[in-house]
Design a protein around this motif. Structure first.
Motif, PDB file in Angstrom:
ATOM      1  N   GLU A  70       1.264   6.942 -49.181  1.00  0.00           N
ATOM      2  CA  GLU A  70       0.497   5.970 -49.961  1.00  0.00           C
ATOM      3  C   GLU A  70       0.740   4.552 -49.445  1.00  0.00           C
ATOM      4  N   ARG A  71       1.985   4.241 -49.137  1.00  0.00           N
ATOM      5  CA  ARG A  71       2.306   2.908 -48.615  1.00  0.00           C
ATOM      6  C   ARG A  71       1.650   2.689 -47.253  1.00  0.00           C
ATOM      7  N   LEU A  72       1.613   3.744 -46.454  1.00  0.00           N
ATOM      8  CA  LEU A  72       0.971   3.658 -45.140  1.00  0.00           C
ATOM      9  C   LEU A  72      -0.507   3.332 -45.273  1.00  0.00           C
ATOM     10  N   ILE A  73      -1.173   3.962 -46.240  1.00  0.00           N
ATOM     11  CA  ILE A  73      -2.608   3.752 -46.433  1.00  0.00           C
ATOM     12  C   ILE A  73      -2.904   2.400 -47.073  1.00  0.00           C
ATOM     13  N   ILE A  74      -2.128   2.048 -48.085  1.00  0.00           N
ATOM     14  CA  ILE A  74      -2.444   0.864 -48.893  1.00  0.00           C
ATOM     15  C   ILE A  74      -1.919  -0.433 -48.288  1.00  0.00           C
ATOM     16  N   GLU A  75      -0.738  -0.370 -47.661  1.00  0.00           N
ATOM     17  CA  GLU A  75      -0.107  -1.594 -47.178  1.00  0.00           C
ATOM     18  C   GLU A  75      -0.091  -1.707 -45.650  1.00  0.00           C
ATOM     19  N   THR A  76       0.472  -0.693 -45.002  1.00  0.00           N
ATOM     20  CA  THR A  76       0.719  -0.791 -43.560  1.00  0.00           C
ATOM     21  C   THR A  76      -0.566  -0.824 -42.747  1.00  0.00           C
ATOM     22  N   THR A  77      -1.488   0.077 -43.069  1.00  0.00           N
ATOM     23  CA  THR A  77      -2.725   0.148 -42.292  1.00  0.00           C
ATOM     24  C   THR A  77      -3.557  -1.131 -42.382  1.00  0.00           C
ATOM     25  N   PRO A  78      -3.803  -1.680 -43.562  1.00  0.00           N
ATOM     26  CA  PRO A  78      -4.535  -2.955 -43.604  1.00  0.00           C
ATOM     27  C   PRO A  78      -3.809  -4.077 -42.868  1.00  0.00           C
ATOM     28  N   PHE A  79      -2.485  -4.082 -42.933  1.00  0.00           N
ATOM     29  CA  PHE A  79      -1.714  -5.121 -42.238  1.00  0.00           C
ATOM     30  C   PHE A  79      -2.019  -5.123 -40.747  1.00  0.00           C
ATOM     31  N   TYR A  80      -1.947  -3.944 -40.132  1.00  0.00           N
ATOM     32  CA  TYR A  80      -2.161  -3.872 -38.682  1.00  0.00           C
ATOM     33  C   TYR A  80      -3.640  -3.948 -38.314  1.00  0.00           C
ATOM     34  N   LEU A  81      -4.485  -3.179 -38.992  1.00  0.00           N
ATOM     35  CA  LEU A  81      -5.882  -3.109 -38.573  1.00  0.00           C
ATOM     36  C   LEU A  81      -6.624  -4.421 -38.790  1.00  0.00           C
ATOM     37  N   SER A  82      -6.272  -5.181 -39.810  1.00  0.00           N
ATOM     38  CA  SER A  82      -6.920  -6.482 -40.010  1.00  0.00           C
ATOM     39  C   SER A  82      -6.594  -7.418 -38.852  1.00  0.00           C
ATOM     40  N   ARG A  83      -5.392  -7.345 -38.361  1.00  0.00           N
ATOM     41  CA  ARG A  83      -5.006  -8.188 -37.225  1.00  0.00           C
ATOM     42  C   ARG A  83      -5.651  -7.705 -35.932  1.00  0.00           C
ATOM     43  N   PHE A  84      -5.729  -6.396 -35.752  1.00  0.00           N
ATOM     44  CA  PHE A  84      -6.432  -5.865 -34.588  1.00  0.00           C
ATOM     45  C   PHE A  84      -7.917  -6.248 -34.627  1.00  0.00           C
ATOM     46  N   GLU A  85      -8.518  -6.178 -35.802  1.00  0.00           N
ATOM     47  CA  GLU A  85      -9.931  -6.529 -35.961  1.00  0.00           C
ATOM     48  C   GLU A  85     -10.174  -7.981 -35.539  1.00  0.00           C
TER      49      GLU A  85
END
Length: 204
Positions: free
Chosen positions: A120-135
């Protein structure tokens, strides 16, 4: 004539998939040797550091997945045009690795309650953190990670994404249209497209 290149890894995309993408892109015929865990334990003592993937190429045994990827990227002119581009590619790939290790943490967690919390933490917190920066990064670089041109960092991202999405059973790029566009470009590259169509179906 046998293939000039042999890639040894598990029945998975995992760390070998970026190498497979690069070999397919470079039109290098390779033997995709997949082993189960029992067989790996038998050959482990013969591996340079007891790990996979390993690539046998032109009489040499190559190991460490990122180093192998960079080696073939250089052969196929995918390092970028400048020293700064090469550095930026390394930074991107290292950051993707930081992100990927969160998936590894979930995958190998044996406690079902803790595993659910980590997922859940990976989906809700970690993924947006990295993918928003990659975007943002890809948006500012003309649709690519580095130098407004195709580099190995783009292939690395698209390939590792296969493993990460398989693990979570979801499209991670919903809401990230620039990254989705980049994935589409990479997956439609001559060679890569054919590899994706023909590769064995695996869970990871």
């Amino acid at each position: 004539m046998p293939p000039k290149c042999k890639l040894i890894y598990f029945h998975a995309m995992g760390l070998a998939e970026p190498i497979r993408y690069l070999l397919a892109y470079g039109k290098v015929e390779f033997e995709d040797c997949r082993v189960d865990y029992e067989h790996f334990l038998k050959i482990k003592p013969t591996m340079p550091v007891g790990q996979l993937p390993v690539v046998e190429f032109e009489g040499k045994t190559l190991f460490q997945s990122i180093a192998i990827s960079r080696f073939f990227a250089k052969k196929f002119n995918l390092l970028g045009k400048t020293d700064e581009h090469q550095l930026s590619c390394d930074i991107v790939v290292d950051t993707i690795t930081d992100y990927r290790l969160h998936f590894k943490d979930v995958h190998f967690c044996d406690d079902p309650v803790l595993k659910s919390q980590k997922r859940e933490r990976l989906i809700i917190e970690t993924t947006p953190f990295y993918l928003s920066r990659f975007e943002t990064l890809v948006n500012t670089n003309g649709g690519f990670f580095v130098g407004a041109q195709l580099t190995w960092s783009d292939l690395y991202f698209a390939a590792i994404l296969c493993f990460m999405e398989s693990l979570l059973q979801r499209n991670l790029l919903d809401g990230y249209p620039t990254l989705e566009s980049l994935r589409t470009k990479v997956n439609n590259l001559d060679g890569v497209k054919e590899w994706i169509a023909s590769r064995p179906k695996t869970d990871l």
